[in-house]
Scaffold this active site. Structure first.
Site, PDB file in Angstrom:
ATOM      1  CE  LYS A  73      -1.534 -61.942 -33.716  1.00 31.16           C
ATOM      2  NZ  LYS A  73      -1.720 -61.475 -35.105  1.00 31.16           N
ATOM      3  CB  SER A 148      -0.808 -57.595 -34.895  1.00 30.71           C
ATOM      4  OG  SER A 148      -1.420 -58.698 -35.524  1.00 30.71           O
ATOM      5  CB  SER A 172      -0.810 -59.457 -38.486  1.00 32.43           C
ATOM      6  OG  SER A 172      -1.110 -58.162 -38.067  1.00 32.43           O
TER       7      SER A 172
HETATM    8  N1  GLN Z   1      -1.204 -53.580 -39.569  1.00 34.84           N
HETATM    9  C1  GLN Z   1      -2.522 -53.927 -40.010  1.00 34.84           C
HETATM   10  C2  GLN Z   1      -3.549 -53.345 -39.066  1.00 34.84           C
HETATM   11  O1  GLN Z   1      -3.184 -52.660 -38.197  1.00 34.84           O
HETATM   12  C3  GLN Z   1      -2.673 -55.404 -40.157  1.00 34.84           C
HETATM   13  C4  GLN Z   1      -2.862 -56.105 -38.877  1.00 34.84           C
HETATM   14  C5  GLN Z   1      -3.150 -57.556 -39.066  1.00 34.84           C
HETATM   15  O2  GLN Z   1      -2.868 -58.151 -40.100  1.00 34.84           O
HETATM   16  N2  GLN Z   1      -3.785 -58.134 -38.062  1.00 34.84           N
HETATM   17  O3  GLN Z   1      -4.704 -53.572 -39.189  1.00 34.84           O
END
Ligand code: GLN
Length: 480
Positions: A73, A148, A172
């Site tokens: 990532k 994400s 994410s």
């Molecule tokens: N969707 C969540 C956010 O926007 C989680 C994102 C994540 O786990 N990095 O913060």
């Protein structure tokens, strides 16, 4: 070759059945063939990947991940490789060091092939917040892969790599894994070193594995979990052997089914798949226990105060001085900061910085940040109560399957609400896994989420594996 699991690849490399070089070439070819359509990658390091594979082939020691192609990532530092967090503000940044989790995978013989797309700084649930354009869901390229860690989930689902690193702050890893039909695990807070993971919300962030099978996820996590002197939040606790009891089944396991996990917004296709999944676990000897996690619905409100507060502080370091984007013309230091940050950060990141700064400011701190921390404690208490009655908690990972690209992009609240079932685990610090649980009528993947108490990764993996053995949804691959 691209259909092999990570453990099959490793076993074949060890046995001399094939070379790491052949394996990586097949995967690089696959990336070249399908990624123009899916955009899982921000940067493919073909030369570096071949060199790493050659090193594995030349080496006498064949580690746990010998010759296994791995995607990284793009919020994890890799020496010399562009690491941007899908943000313009880090464009051109090449870290001078490797993240510990990556370094450990490399030491185990993994072959890193490139960096995957994400929502900018991991803020989002669809990969649409990437400054470099969205990734696409291999099951339906008009849909988002989740986020994400969308690029990582797409890489694994579309057979570009058998393994990918993800990071999970509020879902994410688990949510994109669910939406792409692969396995994703968020470990217990402190299980994995975050040295070299670009910080989003430091009391929540964890690195974890994305894989096609539960065994591969277990093996991958094994390779990079454990204490690291470079991360004071990594726990000095022993890492158990995650593959040892993987096939032990679920007989006698108490599986809690919280009523709050099946709220009004649950898609009927998701509901049906999860109901069927629970029946499988029951048939395999688990006892289903109806239960309640009463503060579940407050998770979103607490998370979307706490995470932006921490982000507003962590992202203060991007000031255009030492690395990343700097505005071309400016009038003094403050103007340089303001212009560089305004130009470098995307809309969602700016929104979070403003939200967090507001919620932490004098006069509002007590009303918002402190209150959110109190709610976080209530959520944690719900889980602590639950473990007195159940061993594992089960439900959907996401209330809805993959949504259309653009559908929620202009409605942040609708996007935030997607995370209702994933934010509570990181708020409580507990581990969670998403395992493929079939498809909706529209042929979109559904994920079964399993949550457990701190350090119960082995139990979650064993439960997920038991379910996977019966259903084998992982064997289906998207038509590309
Ligand atoms: N969707 C969540 C956010 O926007 C989680 C994102 C994540 O786990 N990095 O913060």
């Amino acid at each position: 070759m691209i259909d092999l699991t990570a453990s099959e690849i490793r076993d074949g490399v060890r046995a001399g059945k094939w070379k790491a070089r052949e394996v990586v070439d097949a995967h690089l070819e696959r990336i070249a063939a399908v990624d123009p359509k899916l955009h899982a990658y921000l940067h493919v390091d073909a030369d570096g990947a071949r060199a790493a594979a050659d090193r594995v082939d030349a080496s006498g020691v064949k580690g746990l991940l010998a010759g296994v192609p791995v995607a990284v990532k793009d919020n994890m530092c890799q020496r010399g490789i562009p690491t941007t967090c899908a943000s313009k503000i880090l464009e051109g940044f090449r870290p001078p060091y490797d993240a510990t989790a990556l370094l450990r995978a490399l030491a185990a013989g993994a072959v890193p092939v490139g960096h995957t797309n994400l929502d900018e700084f991991a803020m989002g649930s669809s990969t649409e917040n990437s400054a470099y354009g969205p990734s696409r869901n291999p099951w339906d390229p008009t849909r988002a892969p989740g986020g994400s860690s969308g690029g990582s989930a797409v890489s694994v689902a579309a057979r570009m790599t058998p393994l990918a690193f993800g990071s999970d702050t509020g879902g994410s890893i688990r949510q994109p894994a669910a939406l792409c039909g692969v396995v994703g695990m968020k470990p217990t807070y402190g299980r994995v070193s975050r040295y070299g993971l670009v910080a989003f919300a430091s009391s929540l962030d964890q690195i974890g594995p994305i894989a096609r099978t539960v065994r591969d996820a277990a093996m991958f996590l094994q390779a990079f979990a454990g204490h690291d002197a470079l991360d004071s939040t990594s726990a000095p606790a022993e890492v158990p052997d995650y593959e040892k009891d993987l096939e032990a089944g679920v007989k006698g396991l108490r599986v809690g089914v919280p009523k709050e996990f099946f709220g009004a917004g649950t898609d009927p296709g998701v509901r049906a798949a999860i109901d069927a999944a629970l029946k499988v676990l029951q048939k395999q000897g688990a006892t289903l226990v109806e239960m309640s996690l009463p503060h579940t619905d407050y998770g979103i409100a607490a998370y979307y105060v706490i995470a932006p507060c921490e982000a507003s502080s962590n992202l203060a370091r991007y000031d255009g001085v030492r690395f990343g984007h700097r505005a071309k013309s400016f009038d003094g230091l403050i103007d340089m900061y303001r212009k560089s940050r305004t130009e470098g950060f995307g809309e969602e990141v700016r929104r979070r910085i403003l939200l967090g700064t507001f919620a932490l400011s004098s006069g509002y701190y007590e009303a918002y940040y402190k209150k959110a921390l109190q709610v976080r404690r209530l959520i944690k208490n719900d889980f602590d109560e639950a473990w007195k009655k159940v061993d594992v908690i089960a439900g959907p990972t996401s209330p809805i399957p993959a949504f259309k690209i653009g559908e929620k992009a202009n409605d942040p609240i609708a996007m935030y609400l997607c995370d209702v079932l994933t934010v509570t685990a990181p708020l409580a610090g507990i581990p969670g896994i998403s395992v493929p649980a079939g498809f909706t009528e529209g042929n979109l993947p559904v994920g079964l989420q399993l949550l457990g108490k701190e350090w119960s990764e082995a139990t979650l993996l064993r439960t997920a594996r038991s379910y996977e053995r019966e259903t084998e949804f992982w064997k289906r691959s998207p038509a590309l």
